[in-house]
Write an enzyme that holds these catalytic residues in place. Sequence first.
Site, PDB file in Angstrom:
ATOM      1  N   SER A  72     -12.053  38.104 -61.081  1.00  0.00           N
ATOM      2  CA  SER A  72     -11.952  36.707 -60.647  1.00  0.00           C
ATOM      3  C   SER A  72     -12.654  35.764 -61.621  1.00  0.00           C
ATOM      4  CB  SER A  72     -12.559  36.549 -59.251  1.00  0.00           C
ATOM      5  OG  SER A  72     -13.933  36.901 -59.287  1.00  0.00           O
ATOM      6  N   SER A  75     -19.343  42.194 -53.910  1.00  0.00           N
ATOM      7  CA  SER A  75     -19.890  42.112 -52.536  1.00  0.00           C
ATOM      8  C   SER A  75     -18.830  41.710 -51.505  1.00  0.00           C
ATOM      9  CB  SER A  75     -21.096  41.177 -52.480  1.00  0.00           C
ATOM     10  OG  SER A  75     -20.876  39.987 -53.188  1.00  0.00           O
ATOM     11  N   ASP A 125     -57.114  79.008   1.146  1.00  0.00           N
ATOM     12  CA  ASP A 125     -57.301  79.626   2.460  1.00  0.00           C
ATOM     13  C   ASP A 125     -56.418  80.875   2.607  1.00  0.00           C
ATOM     14  OD1 ASP A 125     -55.267  77.610   2.263  1.00  0.00           O
ATOM     15  OD2 ASP A 125     -54.935  77.762   4.430  1.00  0.00           O
ATOM     16  N   ASN A 160     -54.499  75.200  -5.129  1.00  0.00           N
ATOM     17  CA  ASN A 160     -54.352  74.933  -3.697  1.00  0.00           C
ATOM     18  C   ASN A 160     -54.078  76.233  -2.913  1.00  0.00           C
ATOM     19  OD1 ASN A 160     -54.208  73.339  -1.405  1.00  0.00           O
ATOM     20  ND2 ASN A 160     -52.010  72.955  -1.652  1.00  0.00           N
TER      21      ASN A 160
END
Lengths: 302, 525
Positions: free
Chosen positions: B364, B434, B61, B58
């Site tokens: 357990s 777990s 000019d 641009n």
Amino acid sequence: MIEKHLTHLRQLEAESIHIFREVAAEFEKPVMLYSIGKDSSVLLHLARKAFHPSPIPFPLLHVDTTWKFREMISFRDQIAKDYNLDLLVHINEEGVKQGIGPFTHGSALHTDVMKTESLKQALNHYKFDAAFGGARRDEEASRAKERIFSFRTETHRWDPKNQRPELWNIYNARVRKGESIRAFPLSNWTELDIWQYIYLENIPIVPLYFAKERPVVERDGMLIMVDDERMPLNEGEVPQMKSVRFRTLGCYPLTGAIESTAATLPEIIQEMLVAKTSERQGRLIDKDQSGSMERKKQEGYF
Amino acid sequence: MADTPGHEQYTRNMVTGASTADVAVILIDARKGILTQTMRHSFLVSLLGIKHIVLAVNKMDLVEYEEKTFREIVSAYEKFASQLTFETITAIPLSALEGDNVIAPSTNTPWYEGPSLITQLETVQTTEDLVEKPFRMPVQWVNRPNLDFRGFSGTVSSGSIKVGDGIVEPTSGQSSKVREIVTFDGNLDEAIAGQAVTITLEDEIDISRGDVLCALQDRPATADQFEAKLVWMSDEELLPSRNYILKLGTTTSSARVTALKHKINVNTLEKTAAKTLELNEIGVCNFALDKAISFDPYQENRKTGSFILIDRFSNATVGAGVIDFALRRAENIHWQSVDIHKDARAEQKGQRPAVLWFTGLSGSGKSTIANALEKKLHSIGKHTYLLDGDNVRHGLNKDLGFTDADRVENIRRVGETAKLFVDAGLITLVSFISPFRSERQMARNLMEEGEFLEVFVDTPLEICEQRDIKGLYAKARAGEIKNFTGIDSDYERPENAEIIIDGANTAIEDAADIIIAELKSRGMI
């Protein structure tokens, strides 16, 4: 040989359908706000396309201010019947009891009580977590920055300065309980797109969009149609028959007509192409008092 | 059209605007030539996959419309852009003020023979290549109006599909053929990229939202890890250890950054080491997801190679990513769909496969009961397998320790292994302390509904500690073992175990019989 390139209307259509499906898939309880206008007609048409052959998997909600044009209401009921829609109509009964109306209380209070408040009442009552609207970005400055999935707090507020970035066609659908989004499938459509699409798809719209001789009075530079006997006439004011049509539809006392002879879709599109003014110029509420659209929207107006 | 601001603090906005654009117009002041921001903008639009650039030089000019000035800028830009990924660069000398070459060719630039700006924007071809790419359609919504119709609704991301074409869902490997392409306006013979359609298939295969229907021959990558470039969009910095929600197409998964390789300076394209990303910073990261998903490298397909990151707590969109490639070279290993299924294998054995997941404190009685149960099942001709926590740690999981992270991975691997045994039609006994509810849930989620039976061997800690068969409690109390469940690491009791054994008051044989009775009442044996 099928076309290997979609026209821009077909691209817009596909984008809207994509948005409809995303919302239906990701939210528990969506609703479509149905205002009976041309954009709502397009929205409804796209919703039917999106889920075909299934019926639309959510209800439609019309927030009735009790001051809509009579032709809008009869059109609404006919469409609901023709398409077998699950249509909810909500009226703010509190406002009706107090006799709130645009002539007695002014457009701002009327809109606030009968539209914005009423909408919030309905959304809270049914606990919707997503609401489709027909807003477009080209309509008005504050809508230009609205997201396609526009987040709302528990109190339905919109914060334009703190919006979620929206990239590609991926939408963030995360909300907490009580929060919601407004979804705008028509965001990227222009008014011209809407008209061309109505024409292309032969979508029924309220006859008020087409020019016809109608009784109007001129007030504050606007042509207001005398739709029923509730309209008080000022001294010396005599309704005149003029060929007019409406570019948008809302409450009849707040919606200005334009003088026109465009009675067909091609004629309307023709007029549009040379028009220099916004379609919302006929809307009193956009200009009334202190309320900019952005402020109204932050408070929950659609 | 998106007009995005140019400053560095607006990188986020620039990236957002570029994500949906086909063409970028890069504006250059003819007096100043290529600036830092020119490079930044070019890098960002290249990163976002824009292939077509209009270099708008641009203010011509103000340089007397001099051809030499224009040519120098263009050649400098082309040199710089050669390290980016553009397909076309169209340079146009302009004066926005005077209107030169904006709409019509200008007489001030007789040496320029290219298109005007508007002509270029209106004629540049951008979409055709998407149609030429392999077929992809992410499923948005399963369309089931009645029992006779099951369609998959979505927008074709790329390529095209015809009735009769084969398709595959790559993460499961299931394939079928297209029966119909349904739309409101009637069925189609063919659908192309960009169209929103509903596809029905010849076979009943299990497809849901998030799956991607793909071309049989040209499949996307399927992987749970990939490298991507990530643009950070939040005021809160990236936390590489945090799990974010990753949304790619219609798939949602949980993802975290496993390695932040480096960040990229948007002005100089230099790579620098980084521990985190702040607002507007761009990094190259490895991601790990909680499941395998289908995707393509972004530079090959913008629709199937892009994702957003969402913060789990604020629900804000905090990042945008573009995928480079799949990691672990997983991209060429496709799921093999097999013809003999779990049901067939189980039927041959006269049983229904299941996982009996024994959980409880160390000592357990889990393993003892499981062992007794397996003997009984074996004696009545049932096909079983016992996965014991201690034994698995000698082989499959010997690389894992006892930190919380390792315990989670331990359970994940055992869960996946148990799933394979169930798939083989076996009654699978898993004996694992777990201790965490969420990991037991994770294992449960791997199985189908009704396949996972949690057996809680409920023995009070005092009794386990009294028994102390392996002498572990004594060591834990002495501080010689860290993270010992029940002592200095929690055991979260099951809330909805299918079977509860009172471990203090039930004889081993009775416990096994209770479980056998439960299996019979559930029709599993």
